[in-house]
Every structure is written in structure tokens, then in C-alpha cells.
Design a protein around this motif. Structure first.
Motif, mmCIF file in Angstrom:
data_model
loop_
_atom_site.group_PDB
_atom_site.id
_atom_site.type_symbol
_atom_site.label_atom_id
_atom_site.label_comp_id
_atom_site.label_asym_id
_atom_site.label_seq_id
_atom_site.Cartn_x
_atom_site.Cartn_y
_atom_site.Cartn_z
ATOM 1 N N LEU A 1 1.109 -1.626 0.033
ATOM 2 C CA LEU A 1 0.195 0.095 -0.116
ATOM 3 C C LEU A 1 0.776 1.439 -0.453
ATOM 4 C CD1 LEU A 1 -3.331 0.980 -0.124
ATOM 5 C CD2 LEU A 1 -2.800 0.634 2.433
ATOM 6 N N ALA A 2 2.066 1.410 1.030
ATOM 7 C CA ALA A 2 2.586 2.657 1.063
ATOM 8 C C ALA A 2 3.850 2.280 -0.159
ATOM 9 C CB ALA A 2 4.145 1.743 2.253
ATOM 10 N N GLU A 3 4.112 1.204 -0.457
ATOM 11 C CA GLU A 3 5.173 1.260 -2.270
ATOM 12 C C GLU A 3 3.938 1.890 -3.461
ATOM 13 O OE1 GLU A 3 8.387 0.390 -2.916
ATOM 14 O OE2 GLU A 3 8.099 1.328 -1.664
ATOM 15 N N PHE A 4 2.843 1.994 -3.745
ATOM 16 C CA PHE A 4 2.261 1.540 -4.727
ATOM 17 C C PHE A 4 2.074 3.434 -4.690
ATOM 18 C CE2 PHE A 4 -1.726 2.252 -6.757
ATOM 19 C CZ PHE A 4 -2.071 1.517 -7.742
ATOM 20 N N ASP A 5 2.366 3.672 -6.323
ATOM 21 C CA ASP A 5 2.455 5.018 -6.924
ATOM 22 C C ASP A 5 0.641 5.405 -7.093
ATOM 23 O OD1 ASP A 5 2.420 7.185 -8.184
ATOM 24 O OD2 ASP A 5 3.564 5.961 -9.604
ATOM 25 N N SER A 6 0.094 6.156 -6.521
ATOM 26 C CA SER A 6 -0.882 6.333 -6.374
ATOM 27 C C SER A 6 -1.516 7.481 -7.935
ATOM 28 C CB SER A 6 -1.788 7.741 -5.254
ATOM 29 O OG SER A 6 -0.926 8.761 -5.352
ATOM 30 N N HIS A 7 -0.390 7.373 -8.492
ATOM 31 C CA HIS A 7 -1.181 8.332 -9.903
ATOM 32 C C HIS A 7 -1.113 7.372 -11.089
ATOM 33 C CE1 HIS A 7 -0.669 11.560 -7.724
ATOM 34 N NE2 HIS A 7 0.329 12.049 -7.173
ATOM 35 N N GLU A 8 -0.430 5.959 -10.452
ATOM 36 C CA GLU A 8 -0.321 4.957 -11.903
ATOM 37 C C GLU A 8 -1.657 4.612 -12.704
ATOM 38 O OE1 GLU A 8 2.812 5.338 -14.327
ATOM 39 O OE2 GLU A 8 0.920 3.306 -14.752
ATOM 40 N N GLY A 9 -2.090 4.452 -13.079
ATOM 41 C CA GLY A 9 -3.109 3.518 -13.203
ATOM 42 C C GLY A 9 -2.554 2.217 -13.752
ATOM 43 N N GLY A 10 -1.877 1.709 -14.213
ATOM 44 C CA GLY A 10 -1.337 0.562 -15.312
ATOM 45 C C GLY A 10 -0.717 -0.364 -14.072
ATOM 46 N N PHE A 11 -0.894 -1.691 -14.330
ATOM 47 C CA PHE A 11 0.278 -1.714 -13.194
ATOM 48 C C PHE A 11 1.046 -2.417 -12.772
ATOM 49 C CE2 PHE A 11 -3.166 -4.618 -16.543
ATOM 50 C CZ PHE A 11 -4.114 -5.153 -14.866
ATOM 51 N N GLN A 12 1.904 -2.471 -11.676
ATOM 52 C CA GLN A 12 2.134 -2.464 -10.723
ATOM 53 C C GLN A 12 2.857 -3.217 -10.153
ATOM 54 O OE1 GLN A 12 2.264 1.021 -7.916
ATOM 55 N NE2 GLN A 12 0.541 2.150 -9.876
ATOM 56 N N ARG B 1 -6.193 6.632 -5.358
ATOM 57 C CA ARG B 1 -5.390 5.140 -5.629
ATOM 58 C C ARG B 1 -6.251 4.132 -6.563
ATOM 59 N NH1 ARG B 1 -3.074 6.949 -1.190
ATOM 60 N NH2 ARG B 1 -1.120 6.731 -0.626
ATOM 61 N N ILE B 2 -7.893 4.200 -6.365
ATOM 62 C CA ILE B 2 -8.478 3.720 -7.090
ATOM 63 C C ILE B 2 -8.645 4.135 -8.266
ATOM 64 C CG2 ILE B 2 -11.074 2.612 -7.257
ATOM 65 C CD1 ILE B 2 -10.908 2.333 -4.694
ATOM 66 N N GLU B 3 -8.650 5.280 -8.350
ATOM 67 C CA GLU B 3 -9.587 5.956 -9.612
ATOM 68 C C GLU B 3 -8.111 6.029 -10.803
ATOM 69 O OE1 GLU B 3 -10.886 10.169 -9.000
ATOM 70 O OE2 GLU B 3 -12.790 9.527 -9.298
ATOM 71 N N PRO B 4 -6.972 6.177 -10.881
ATOM 72 C CA PRO B 4 -6.585 6.543 -11.655
ATOM 73 C C PRO B 4 -6.407 4.604 -12.753
ATOM 74 C CG PRO B 4 -4.887 6.959 -10.210
ATOM 75 C CD PRO B 4 -6.689 6.565 -9.635
ATOM 76 N N SER B 5 -6.773 3.897 -12.253
ATOM 77 C CA SER B 5 -6.967 2.602 -12.996
ATOM 78 C C SER B 5 -8.036 2.480 -13.334
ATOM 79 C CB SER B 5 -6.797 0.895 -11.972
ATOM 80 O OG SER B 5 -5.103 1.169 -11.528
ATOM 81 N N VAL B 6 -9.573 2.984 -12.620
ATOM 82 C CA VAL B 6 -10.439 3.089 -12.972
ATOM 83 C C VAL B 6 -10.593 3.152 -14.344
ATOM 84 C CG1 VAL B 6 -13.038 3.093 -12.768
ATOM 85 C CG2 VAL B 6 -11.573 2.364 -11.061
ATOM 86 N N LYS B 7 -9.742 4.722 -14.556
ATOM 87 C CA LYS B 7 -10.098 5.722 -15.495
ATOM 88 C C LYS B 7 -9.231 4.929 -17.388
ATOM 89 C CE LYS B 7 -11.767 9.831 -14.130
ATOM 90 N NZ LYS B 7 -10.776 10.780 -12.524
ATOM 91 N N SER B 8 -8.327 4.257 -16.548
ATOM 92 C CA SER B 8 -7.494 3.782 -18.025
ATOM 93 C C SER B 8 -8.236 2.531 -18.703
ATOM 94 C CB SER B 8 -6.250 3.462 -17.739
ATOM 95 O OG SER B 8 -6.307 2.384 -16.528
ATOM 96 N N LEU B 9 -9.107 1.766 -16.812
ATOM 97 C CA LEU B 9 -10.214 1.685 -17.936
ATOM 98 C C LEU B 9 -11.246 1.546 -18.801
ATOM 99 C CD1 LEU B 9 -10.877 -1.954 -17.178
ATOM 100 C CD2 LEU B 9 -11.813 -1.235 -15.711
ATOM 101 N N LEU B 10 -11.938 2.808 -18.619
ATOM 102 C CA LEU B 10 -12.951 2.979 -19.092
ATOM 103 C C LEU B 10 -12.096 3.418 -20.598
ATOM 104 C CD1 LEU B 10 -15.030 5.143 -16.291
ATOM 105 C CD2 LEU B 10 -15.319 3.145 -17.757
ATOM 106 N N GLU B 11 -10.775 4.436 -20.167
ATOM 107 C CA GLU B 11 -10.357 4.641 -22.063
ATOM 108 C C GLU B 11 -10.579 3.652 -22.418
ATOM 109 O OE1 GLU B 11 -6.717 6.428 -20.850
ATOM 110 O OE2 GLU B 11 -7.639 8.437 -19.485
ATOM 111 N N ARG B 12 -10.595 2.813 -22.206
ATOM 112 C CA ARG B 12 -10.318 1.227 -23.362
ATOM 113 C C ARG B 12 -11.533 1.015 -23.334
ATOM 114 N NH1 ARG B 12 -7.513 -3.544 -24.673
ATOM 115 N NH2 ARG B 12 -9.031 -4.923 -24.638
ATOM 116 N N VAL B 13 -12.642 1.055 -22.652
ATOM 117 C CA VAL B 13 -14.049 0.846 -22.827
ATOM 118 C C VAL B 13 -14.156 1.666 -24.104
ATOM 119 C CG1 VAL B 13 -16.398 0.361 -22.460
ATOM 120 C CG2 VAL B 13 -14.981 0.247 -20.823
ATOM 121 N N GLU B 14 -13.989 3.457 -23.493
ATOM 122 C CA GLU B 14 -14.034 4.208 -24.678
ATOM 123 C C GLU B 14 -13.920 3.780 -26.208
ATOM 124 O OE1 GLU B 14 -13.666 8.040 -22.701
ATOM 125 O OE2 GLU B 14 -15.882 8.235 -23.138
ATOM 126 N N GLU B 15 -12.224 3.661 -26.238
ATOM 127 C CA GLU B 15 -11.564 3.571 -27.238
ATOM 128 C C GLU B 15 -11.690 1.962 -28.267
ATOM 129 O OE1 GLU B 15 -7.882 1.386 -28.197
ATOM 130 O OE2 GLU B 15 -7.470 2.682 -25.779
#
Lengths: 521, 497
Positions: free
Chosen positions: A60-71, A487-501
Motif C-alpha cells: 500500500l505504501a509502495e503503490f504509486d497513486s498516480h499510475e493507472g497501469g499495473f505496478q 488510488r482507485i481512480e487512475p486505474s478505473v479511468k484507464s479501464l474506461l478509456e479502454r472501453v471508450e476506445e
């Protein structure tokens, strides 16, 4: 898009692999430990689960909260001839489920006594933890399937070996129901990889590679999505595939129920996001109305069924059906708030329903009954216990200021723009939740205790210590959900970008960005 | 003057070692007093080990020099053959060890059973290697006759006699069908050589039904082979024979018998009749689907564990047939490897399972009712745990070899777009999971009943213990690291043509 950008230089500690292996090693050590030294076995189990919990918090501490991809990706070849790899990674969607899993298991090990055969009980529990961790972390289809399926075995033995009267029936039902779903999923997985081979040029079961590199025809994608979705719908459980759940929950030992509600059901909702929507966005959008409808039916059905239960544990079990309905509603609304709310609700439901099952288990320990009609006036004899129950229950209802509210509110508000009428009906589920839980509370805790209930024991220190983290989380996440949402939102956003694309679905832009909900109501 | 064919002695040395060794054991055993504990079994296992070493050497040789056809094209020595040989030899060694204490317990001690195992194994190996249908028939009969004797070998149990007779009568019919099939195919093609027949058929164009003779021959061959692999609807002998035969013999039939019959089926269908795959593939499809469905559904309603496992073996045969079906598609690379992989993994599994059953049936070999497993988890936790691993593996749980086996055939089917058969098989495997769960419930979760105390305790002699341990280790290792096995089965694609 580089998926490995986040992995730090040098050779980082493979924390994700360790999250799977530590409980596994703990399980083996527990299993081969001496039967005559139960305290050592218990210590080994406790240490391995606490270490896992520590690592999940470190994650949790190591997790980069601005990154939407897999870490923190860990990728090794495994069965090369079939293109199966040991590929683990974490993103905002799985992060908190991993942490929840890590935190829940030591609490359960401390908080629930198996009464007999502690050694195999602990071994199964740790094996279960390894399986659940692996499921949340896997980024390889076969690896995921492996963990997803292996989870059945310890759970089967936990229910069947340490459960209540109807345990064998419930365990068998649980096993077979889930297996039917995964049977189809296996065919789906194999077919997905084989079809993606044409696009990728080689056979691989790597989730990311398949998702990035393949292009399924719409009809093909729909069939494949269907094969995956059935497995997850059973696990969630989505109406009408939910009938295994009340039995499994009611008959399982307390630890089993806590884990089942806390993390196992989330395998379904998580799977829908990770493997359903991510791999097959077109099919997910195409079938969203079916899922929304089933989710709403689940919300209402679960709530009505819960209202009518005479068994406290069954009531909580049906309330899970309703709560999980909200998560599915959020998932298939395809807005950033709704999905984030859904992910949050996965964690919140794990915390609050897990705690509810713990409390119901404590009631059963004291009174040897779960029948609401036989319980009465507990508030008089055990006020602290009642207070704890009250907080947890209110969180489950979704009272503002507690964690349950944030998730549900985000789901409802986020879904309103894209799934209006479903939300309108689904929202009544919130009211129904208040109805069945408050009514149950009233019957169990209010009034004058009769003879059998007057000797109800107050909350003990150890029980309080186990409940405290739950209640702390309930309050913290309710008052200050921002770090979690960030921390949740960037990943959700990149998922949704994929849906839109990949589809012509337009995700509505809104000014609700997940901030400032804490005061509303 | 008669021309004698030159003989590649190294290539057939596994057969020579096994035959010579077992005859030695038989003769010396007949002339001496009863050997001390387990020595017959250990010497048979040692023979298997010796044969295994030579097979490994041959595996290497074939890798360097390519497949060869030996003794006037009667036998084909390729990696396909050697894979089956290795599997059969390992299975023979394991079953021999698991028989050691059984024979003493049942007061049947003597070298004969082991000689029968080895003779059957030689038959099986000839079947796998045969490059000529007549040689194939010789192997088939060697295997079958030894199996009839083995089925009837418990002299004091009427069930055993009955099972031997049933197997003999029905097996005789199947052999007759098979032989007539060979005759008809010979009539159509003009050769009994498998590779030659394959070459001829791929060049020959049939017009207007003048291939009726060939098709009739293929149909009869299919009947004979389907009987041996116990595919539905030629499975009726299986439950009775499996239940009645001495339990170690059952495990031998289920492993070596299936291995050999499938090897023969694969060789005849893909090498000799590869050009006619469109004719036999639908038949195999029907056999596969019928087997997985009937095997699983009927397994669930049994109350005798040996019968359950008999039906479940029919279901597993169905799974292997899926691989055979896949091998019938043009350009397929997965069908034969997946079938071979399934056969090897299943053989070890089924030997482990039946070894546990052997121990649980207790003196007299009668207690094969599911109730005899009651309380095994308390009485013999390690044995019950091993059985649980075998059962979960048979159900196809990941981390066990069973998953790898199922995965490989499902992959082969999906690769040829046979999705229907893949889905049917997976759903059927869920049905059969119920049966494995029933045995596990009996072992771990059933309450003791009155009279349980008086039951004979389940003894675990070291020989059986070794077999169970080896099977468990293999089941788990192959489940986690199957890569080397998968590669080995792929090598088996290069056969004598």
C-alpha cells in the motif's frame, strides 16, 4: 504504454510473489507441524498471516497513486510450451482487495476458534489465503484460473469440516456451483488465447498482452465474455445463480463466513472488471443492460429475502446478495464514479459484512442459536457488544459518515447518468437495507432480556481487539475516503478509456471527481 | 531359402529384458520355497527399472537418428512408441509394488501374478510399437489373455472368477471384431502394414462407394479398439470387471490396458487411416461425448467405490478420445500429444487411487463400498490426504496433474474449433466431481457409525506406501512443472510413416 515503468530499479523485492508464497509456505509448515504442540502450529500460522498482512500494507505504501497501469509487476516464464507465465501485478482495482485479504486473515485466525482439529483448519485457512491473493494478483489467464479454482478446495474443507449441521450439503453445493462456472471459463480462457494467437503471432495466456494486442470480432468476443461472465456471476453471486450463497454462509464456520463474504465473493466482481470488461469491452457494453437488470433484481431480491429470514446469519448472507448487486450495478454503469464506488464497495462490504459475521459468530458462541426469535434484549446485558454491532450494522446500511455510505453513494450517483432507471429502482435497496437490519437489531437487542438471554456475556478483550480494526476502518473510510479513491481512480479511468476506445460507448464527463462526499447525505 | 529379417536387438531389448527376467522369476520361483516378503514384487519392479533405463537410452537414440522401422517393418521404434513403453513400464513397476502385500494379505503369494503383469505389459508394448496390424493383434491378444487371467486370479472370490469370465467372453468378441476388421482393411488396401497402408490410402482415390470394404473394416477396427479403451457404448464390461477383479489387477487394467489400447488406436487411426480422418473423426466424436457424459453421470449414482472408479475411467477415456478426435483434424499438432499426456498422467493417478482402494478394501478384498472409507481421515490421515490429492486431480483441480491433462485435451479440442465437445466434457467433469467429493466426504466428514470400531484397521505396508507416495509426488510435480512432459509428448509426433 509501458506497463513496467513503475517497477523500481535494481532488483526489487518481489513482494507480490511473496504475498502468495508466504501463506502457502505457512500452510505447508502448519500441516506438517506436530499435532502435540498446537501452540507452535498456531504461532506459525499467525506469524505467516501477519507477515503477509505486513507485506500487503507495505505494498500500500509502495503503490504509486498516480499510475493507472499495473505496478510492481513480477513476470517469469513457467510453462513455456503453452505460453503460460507467472505474471503478477497490482493496480488500483486490486490493491485494496489485496490489502483487505492480508488484513482479514490474521484477524480471523485470532478471532475465531475452530473448536476441534486446529492444525488442518489453520492449514486450509492459509492455503485459502494464498489462493485468494493469487487470484487478485494474477495477470495470466491460466494462473488466475488456477488460483480461482484452487480456492474452492480449502473453502470446501473449511465448510465441510468445521461447519454446522448441514455442512456437507452446503460445502458440496458451493463446490459444484462454482465449478460449473469455472468449467465454462476454462474453455473460454483456452479459446481466448488460441484466437488471440492469430493477432499476437504466438500462443500466450498473458492478460495484458492479449488485451493490448488482440482484436476479437464482436460476436466472438461476446461468446468469450459470456464464458467468463458465467463463472464470475456464480461467484458474485448474481441473481439467479445465488442460491449456493445462503447455504454456504450459514453452514460455514465463522472464519469461513468472514472470508467468504469478505474476499471470496469479490473474486466475482473483481473478475468481471479485470477479465470481463478489460478483455472484452465491446461485449461488456453490449450486455450491460442484462447485468444491470440482474444486479437490480439481486438488490431487491436480496433485501426482501433478508427481511424474511429468521436466522441471523442467513439474513446477513442475503444482505450480501443485495450489496454485491450494487457493485455489479456500478461496474456496468461505466462511469468513473460508479466503478470506483463499486471497487470501494467491494472493500467496504468485506469489512462491514466480515465484521457482521464475526459478531453473529460471537452471538452463536454464547447462545448456541442464531434464531432471531430466541434472542432478546441483549443491549441491556451487553451494551458494548450492542454498540459494536450497531456501528457495523449502520455501516452495512450505508449511513453517512461510515464506509458503506461512500461506496453506495458513489455507485448510485455515478450510475444515474448512464443507468437512470436501474438506479431509481436499485436505490430502494438502500431503504430496504435499513429496514431489515434495523428490524433485526431491534428484535435481537431491544426489549427486556428473558432468562436465557440475561446471562449473555459482554464483549471480551480479545474479541474487542479483533473487532477494533474493523470499526476503525469503517469509520476512517467513511470520514476520509480520499486516499483510497485517489488510488482507485487512475486505474478505473484507464479501464474506461479502454472501453471508450474499443466501443462507441461514451462515458459521460461529470464534475464529481470523488472528492467531498464525506459531508453529504 | 528363407530370408530372416535382421533384428535390431537394442531396440527390442526392453521386451527381451522383461520377458527373460520374468520367466527367470517364474522358473526360479517355482523351484524354490515362497520368497521372503515382497521379493517377487521388488524383483519385478527392478526388471521394470532395467527396461526403463534401456527405454531412456532408446529415447535418446531415436532423438539423434530418427524413428526406425524394425524386423521387416513389423515394429516402429519412434518416440511415440517409446513414450508409451516408458509409461507402461513405470505403471508395471508401480502396480507390482502395490500388489506385494495384497497377495500376502489374500494368501495368494507367488510369482504368477507378476509374470502375468509383465506378459500383459509386453503385449501392451507390442501394441504400441506395432507397425503391422497382425502384429498389433498379437500384442492385443497377449495383453488381453493376461488380463483375463489377472481378473480371475483371486481364486477364492466368486466375484473375481465371474469378472474374469465376463471379460474373457466379451473380450473374445471384441478381438474377433478387430481381427475381421483387419481382414477387411487388408481386402481394401492390400497390406496389413500400418505405415504402408497410410501411404497407399493417401494416394488412392475411391469413387462411388468402392470404399465400402474399407469403411466396414474401419468400423470393425473401431469396435475392437473402443471395447478395449472402454468407450461408451462398448463399456458394459467395465464396471463388473473392475469391481470383481482383484483391486491391483483393476489398477493394472485401468492404466496399462488403457495406455496400450489408446496407443494402438492412435497409431491405426492417424498413421494407417490418416487420409480417411473425415470418416472416423465423427465416430470418435460420438464415442467421446457419449463416454464423458455416461461415464460421469453413471459414476455418481454408484455406491461401490470400484464401480465408481470404473465409470469415472470411462469418463476419462472420453477425455482422451477428445484428444484422438483432435488428432483427426488436418494439420493438427495437439491431438496426439494431449492424448499421450493424459494417458500418462491418468495412469499414475489411477494406480495411486486404486492402491489406496486396495488397502481400504481390507482382507478379502470385499470392502469396496463407499462406507469403508468412512473415518479414514481420522484413522489414516496421510493416506486419506493422498487419496484426496488423487481425487482432486481426477476432478481436474489445478496444481495437480489432472488439471494439466484436462487442459491439454481441452486446448487441443479448442484449437480445432471443437468447442461443443470441450464444453460438454467440462460440464461432465463437474458432474463427476460430485463423485470424487462423495468419497472425500466419506473420508473426512462422515460421522462414525456403529460397527466401525469392529472393522479391521487399514494397514499401510511400505510397498504400497512407496507407490502412493511416488504417485502423489508425481501428481503434484507434473501439476506444477509439466513443461518437460509436454515437450516429450510433442516429440512423439514424429512417427514411422
Amino acid at each position: 504504454m509501458s506497463l513496467f515503468a513503475a517497477s523500481s530499479p535494481a532488483v526489487p523485492f518481489p513482494v507480490l510473489t511473496a504475498l502468495v508464497l508466504v501463506p502457502l509456505i505457512g500452510a505447508v509448515l502448519t500441516a506438517i507441524g506436530s499435532r502435540h504442540r498446537p501452540e507452535i502450529t498456531k504461532l506459525v500460522a499467525l506469524v505467516s498471516s501477519v507477515v503477509t498482512a505486513g507485506m500487503s500494507l507495505w505494498l500500500l505504501a509502495e503503490f504509486d497513486s498516480h499510475e493507472g497501469g499495473f505496478q510492481l509487476v513480477s513476470k517469469h516464464s513457467w510453462i513455456d510450451s503453452w505460453g503460460i507465465g507467472w505474471h503478477l501485478g497490482v493496480d488500483g482495482i486490486s490493491l485494496f482487495l489485496v490489502v483487505l485479504t492480508g488484513v482479514l486473515f490474521p484477524l480471523v485466525i485470532v478471532g475465531c476458534d475452530p473448536h476441534h482439529d486446529e492444525k488442518p483448519y489453520l492449514a486450509w485457512l492459509l492455503l485459502l489465503e494464498a489462493g485468494v491473493m493469487g487470484s487478485f494478483l494474477s495477470l495470466d489467464l491460466v494462473l488466475f484460473f488456477l488460483f480461482f479454482e484452487i480456492v474452492l478446495v480449502p473453502m470446501y474443507f473449511l465448510i465441510g469440516g468445521w461447519g454446522y449441521d448441514q455442512r456437507v450439503y452446503a460445502a458440496t453445493k458451493f463446490f459444484l456451483y462454482t465449478m460449473v462456472g469455472s468449467a465454462l471459463m476454462l474453455v473460454g480462457i483456452v479459446t481466448t488465447a488460441l484466437l488471440a494467437r492469430d493477432d499476437l503471432g504466438r500462443l500466450t495466456f498473458d492478460l495484458v498482452e492479449i488485451a493490448e494486442g488482440s482484436n476479437f470480432a464482436a460476436s466472438t468476443g461476446r461468446w468469450l465474455f459470456f464464458a467468463f461472465a458465467i463463472a464470475f456471476a456464480v461467484k458474485v453471486p448474481l441473481f439467479p445463480l445465488h442460491t449456493w450463497l445462503p447455504d454456504a454462509h450459514t453452514q460455514a464456520p465463522t472464519a469461513g463466513s468472514v472470508i467468504l463474504a469478505g474476499v471470496l465473493l469479490k473474486l466475482g466482481t473483481y473478475g468481471l472488471l479485470r477479465f470481463g470488461v478489460y478483455l472484452f469491452p465491446e461485449a461488456a457494453v453490449w450486455s450491460r443492460e442484462v447485468f444491470l437488470t440482474l444486479a437490480v433484481i439481486g438488490i431487491i431480491w436480496g433485501a426482501i429475502a433478508a427481511t424474511m429470514q429468521s436466522d441471523l446469519k442467513r439474513l446477513v448472507a442475503y444482505s450480501s446478495v443485495a450489496h454485491l448487486g450494487f457493485i455489479v450495478l456500478g461496474t456496468f454503469a461505466f462511469t468513473s464514479e460508479a466503478i470506483s464506488g463499486g471497487v470501494m464497495q467491494m472493500v467496504n462490504h468485506g469489512v462491514s459484512t466480515g465484521a457482521l459475521f464475526l459478531l453473529v459468530g460471537m452471538i452463536y458462541e454464547r447462545r448456541h442459536t442464531r434464531q432471531i426469535s430466541e434472542l432478546k434484549g441483549l443491549q441491556k446485558v451487553a451494551p458494548i457488544f450492542a454498540a459494536a454491532f450497531m456501528v457495523v450494522m449502520l455501516s452495512s446500511i450505508g449511513v453517512p459518515g461510515l464506509n458503506g455510505f461512500v461506496g453506495e453513494f458513489l455507485v448510485l450517483i455515478g450510475s444515474f447518468s448512464t443507468a437512470r432507471w436501474w438506479v431509481v429502482i436499485g436505490a430502494t435497496g438502500v431503504i430496504l437495507a435499513a429496514l431489515y437490519l434495523l428490524w433485526a437489531y431491534q428484535r435481537v437487542f431491544h426489549g427486556e432480556p428473558d432468562e436465557a438471554n440475561s446471562s449473555f456475556r459482554e464483549l471480551r478483550l480479545r474479541e474487542g481487539a479483533v473487532l477494533f480494526p474493523f470499526i476503525a476502518l469503517i469509520v476512517f473510510c467513511g470520514v476520509y475516503p480520499k486516499p483510497m479513491l485517489d488510488r482507485i481512480e487512475p486505474s478505473v479511468k484507464s479501464l474506461l478509456e479502454r472501453v471508450e476506445e474499443k466501443t462507441d460507448f461514451v462515458v459521460p464527463v461529470s464534475d464529481h471527481s470523488g472528492h467531498g462526499e464525506e459531508g453529504e447525505g | 531359402m528363407v530370408q530372416y529379417p535382421s533384428i535390431d536387438w537394442l531396440a527390442i531389448s526392453p521386451l527381451v529384458i522383461l520377458l527373460g527376467g520374468t520367466l527367470l522369476v517364474l522358473v526360479v520361483g517355482a523351484l524354490t520355497k515362497v520368497w521372503p516378503r515382497g521379493l517377487y514384487a521388488v524383483s519385478t519392479a527392478a526388471l521394470s527399472a532395467a527396461a526403463l533405463v534401456v527405454e531412456m537410452v532408446l529415447w535418446n537414440r531415436v532423438g539423434h537418428e530418427g524413428p526406425v522401422s524394425i524386423i521387416n517393418d513389423a515394429l516402429a521404434i519412434d518416440r511415440f512408441t517409446l513414450f508409451v513403453w516408458i509409461g507402461v513400464t513405470i505403471a508395471t513397476g508401480l502396480v507390482s509394488l502395490s500388489t506385494a502385500d495384497y497377495l500376502r494379505r489374500e494368501d495368494l503369494e507367488g510369482p504368477e501374478t507378476y509374470t502375468m503383469y509383465v506378459c500383459a505389459a509386453i503385449g501392451a508394448m507390442i501394441m504400441a510399437a506395432s507397425n503391422d496390424m497382425v502384429v498389433l493383434f498379437l500384442g492385443l491378444e497377449t495383453l488381453s489373455i493376461a488380463l483375463y487371467v489377472l481378473a480371475a486370479s483371486h481364486r477364492r472370490r466368486v466375484d473375481s472368477q465371474e469378472s474374469g469370465l465376463k471379460y474373457f467372453v466379451l473380450g473374445g468378441f471384441a478381438s474377433a471384431f478387430f481381427l475381421y476388421g483387419i481382414a477387411l482393411v487388408y481386402g481394401a488396401v492390400g497390406t496389413t502394414n500400418i505405415a504402408r497402408a497410410g501411404q497407399l490410402l493417401s494416394q488412392q482415390v475411391f469413387v462411388d462407394g468402392d470404399d465400402a470394404l474399407l469403411l466396414a473394416g474401419v468400423a470393425l477396427l473401431m469396435v475392437g479398439l473402443a471395447f478395449k479403451v472402454a468407450a461408451v457404448p462398448f463399456h458394459f464390461w467395465t464396471p463388473d470387471v473392475y469391481q470383481g477383479a482383484p483391486t491391483p489387477s483393476t489398477s493394472f487394467m485401468a492404466s496399462v490396458g488403457k495406455f496400450a489400447a489408446f496407443a494402438a488406436m492412435l497409431r491405426v487411426l492417424t498413421t494407417a487411416l490418416g487420409a480417411r480422418a473425415d470418416d472416423w473423426r465423427p465416430v470418435v466424436w460420438v464415442l467421446a461425448v457419449a463416454s464423458v457424459v455416461v461415464g460421469s453421470v453413471l459414476a455418481v449414482v454408484q455406491s461401490d467405490v470400484k464401480r465408481m472408479l470404473a465409470y469415472s475411467s470411462i469418463g476419462h477415456a472420453g477425455f482422451i478420445l477428445i484428444g484422438v478426435e483432435a488428432a483427426g483434424h488436418a494439420g493438427d499438432q495437439d491431438g496426439i500429444p494431449s492424448s499421450l499426456l493424459y494417458l500418462l498422467l491418468y495412469s499414475v493417478l489411477v494406480i495411486g487411487t486404486f492402491t489406496v482402494v486396495t488397502l481400504v478394501t481390507r482382507s478379502g478384498d470385499r470392502a469396496s463400498d463407499i462406507g469403508s472409507f468412512r473415518g479414514l481421515g481420522k484413522e489414516r490421515p496421510l493416506l486419506a490426504l493422498a487419496m484426496t490429492v488423487f481425487l482432486l486431480a481426477q476432478a481436474g483441480m489445478p496444481v495437480t496433474s489432472g488439471f494439466i491433462a484436462k487442459f491439454s485435451v481441452i486446448k487441443a479440442a479448442a484449437d480445432n474449433e471443437s468447442y461443443a465437445v470441450a464444453i460438454i466434457a467440462m460440464v461432465a467433469s463437474v458432474v463427476s466431481a460430485f463423485l470424487y467429493l462423495r468419497i472425500m466426504i466419506s473420508m473426512w466428514m462422515s460421522d462414525a457409525e456403529s460397527g466401525d470400531e469392529a472393522r479391521e484397521k487399514v494397514a499401510v505396508p511400505w510397498t504400497a506406501g512407496v507407490v502412493v507416495l511416488a504417485s502423489v509426488v508425481f501428481t503434484l510435480v507434473a501439476g506444477v512443472f509439466p513443461g518437460w512432459l509436454i515437450d516429450a509428448t510433442r516429440d512423439a509426433l514424429v512417427v514411422v510413416r
